[in-house]
Write an enzyme that holds these catalytic residues in place. Structure first.
Site, PDB file in Angstrom:
ATOM      1  N   ASP A  25       0.843  -1.203   0.000  1.00 11.98           N
ATOM      2  CA  ASP A  25       0.000   0.000   0.000  1.00 11.98           C
ATOM      3  C   ASP A  25       0.880   1.257   0.000  1.00 11.98           C
ATOM      4  OD1 ASP A  25      -2.438  -1.654   0.445  1.00 11.98           O
ATOM      5  OD2 ASP A  25      -1.399  -2.091   2.312  1.00 11.98           O
TER       6      ASP A  25
ATOM      7  N   HIS B  94      -4.512  -3.374   6.502  1.00 10.52           N
ATOM      8  CA  HIS B  94      -4.332  -3.649   5.073  1.00 10.52           C
ATOM      9  C   HIS B  94      -5.687  -4.085   4.528  1.00 10.52           C
ATOM     10  CE1 HIS B  94      -3.042  -5.095   1.235  1.00 10.52           C
ATOM     11  NE2 HIS B  94      -3.515  -6.284   1.505  1.00 10.52           N
TER      12      HIS B  94
END
Ligand code: NAX
Length: 328
Positions: free
Chosen positions: A159, A187
């Site tokens: 990410d 996440h």
């Protein structure tokens, strides 16, 4: 050179494994001069496919690769490992509820936590990539009471890297000019990619962008939903980029973050930034000598506070659900 570092990879016959193993074996983790021994864990039905991957590893004749062991017994594979990359997990099947997913993965990560607790090297570090990564890390950590909690992290580096690349594309900057990116939280789609502390060639990134609407309506959802966009385009989930991020995260953990920068890693919350203790929450961290430290003292405005709390709330829910299932 010296003694080989022993690196375990679970789910080694999977998509991510197919990229990760070759990068590891070629020296991407600790350089081409440090030999590496791979310990590859799979479930029994995938061992045959894994044998094929090992044949390919042999065929690369990597000078760095000192040995490969495969198997379906976690205690054998984790014996003496210095680094365990827990990639294998149970994907969500059709009609599977979130509780079913947590339960199926709970079985995997309780067993692997216990095995690591019993046989891993004293200096073991564990990075969890398999989803739901933060909560899987929590389950493994809780089931490994003799391993210090700070040795468990979950992957939000993908990410983080996605956020850097989106910001580079928006501003025309080189990715190497972008520092201090932060992913807060889980996440998952609730993650909060934060550019308010990021810098582009030394200037504040949010000021360079100067477009709150882009941040809220474009940047954040694009980063948070990038995994879905890749599935849509490629027909399968991100694999090479996930492998690359798994290596970035482990390498920076072991070898340290550069001066003037930090990385995002999901670690056991100590209450920093008002996040409940105990959940595995992604923070900005610096690393040195194999230890991480949460970056302290960043200013948090109301917009960021709301996003940081929302992703924390989801992690608390996941923790409560696995507690209810008796997994932690
Ligand atoms: P694959 O389904 O291709 O491979 C997973 C492998 O794990 C399979 O070969 C399976 O046999 C194995 N496995 C299952 N249970 C196991 C067990 N108990 N012990 C050892 N091996 C076991 O998935 P892949 O695309 O490689 O993704 C792996 C995991 O990474 C998934 O959970 C996925 O959701 C997650 N991801 C996490 C990301 C992150 O940024 N944290 C991004 C990429 C990826 O989506």
């Amino acid at each position: 050179s010296g003694t080989p570092v022993k690196v375990a990879v679970t789910g080694a016959a999977g998509q991510i494994g197919y990229s990760l193993l070759f990068r590891l074996a070629s020296g991407a983790l600790l350089g081409p001069d440090r030999p590496i021994e791979l310990r590859l864990l799979e479930i029994t039905p995938a061992l045959k496919a894994l044998e094929g991957v090992v044949m390919e590893l042999e065929d690369c004749a990597f000078p760095t690769l000192a040995g490969v062991q495969i198997g379906d017994d976690a205690e054998q594979i984790f014996d003496g490992v210095n680094l365990a990359l827990l990639v294998g997990a149970r994907p969500r099947g059709p009609g599977m509820e979130r509780a079913d997913l947590l339960e199926a993965n709970g079985a995997i990560f309780t067993a692997q936590g216990k095995a690591l607790n019993k046989v891993a090297a004293d200096d073991v570090r564990i990075g969890v990539t398999g989803n739901p990564a933060n909560t899987n890390a929590l389950i493994a950590m809780t089931n490994a009471p003799d391993i210090p909690q700070e040795r468990f992290t979950a992957l939000t580096r993908l990410d983080h890297n996605r956020a850097i690349s989106q910001l580079a594309a928006k501003t025309g900057a080189a990715v190497s000019d972008i520092k201090k990116m932060t992913i807060w939280g889980n996440h998952s789609a609730t993650q909060y990619p934060d550019i308010f502390h990021a810098e582009i060639a030394g200037r504040n990134a949010a000021e360079v962008v100067d477009d709150q609407s882009w941040i809220e309506n474009d940047f954040i959802p694009t980063v948070a939903k990038r995994g879905a966009a890749i599935i849509e385009a490629r027909g399968s989930s991100s694999a090479a980029s996930a492998a690359s991020a798994t290596i970035d995260a482990a390498r920076d953990w072991l070898t340290g973050t550069p001066e003037g920068d930090w990385v995002s890693m999901a670690v056991a919350s100590d209450g920093s930034y008002g996040i409940p203790e105990g959940v595995i929450y992604s923070y900005p961290v610096t690393t040195r000598d194999g230890r991480w430290e949460i970056v302290q003292g960043l200013e948090v405005d109301d917009f960021s506070r709301g996003k940081m709390d929302a992703t924390a709330a989801e992690l608390v829910e996941e923790r409560d659900a696995v507690k209810e299932l008796g997994l932690i």
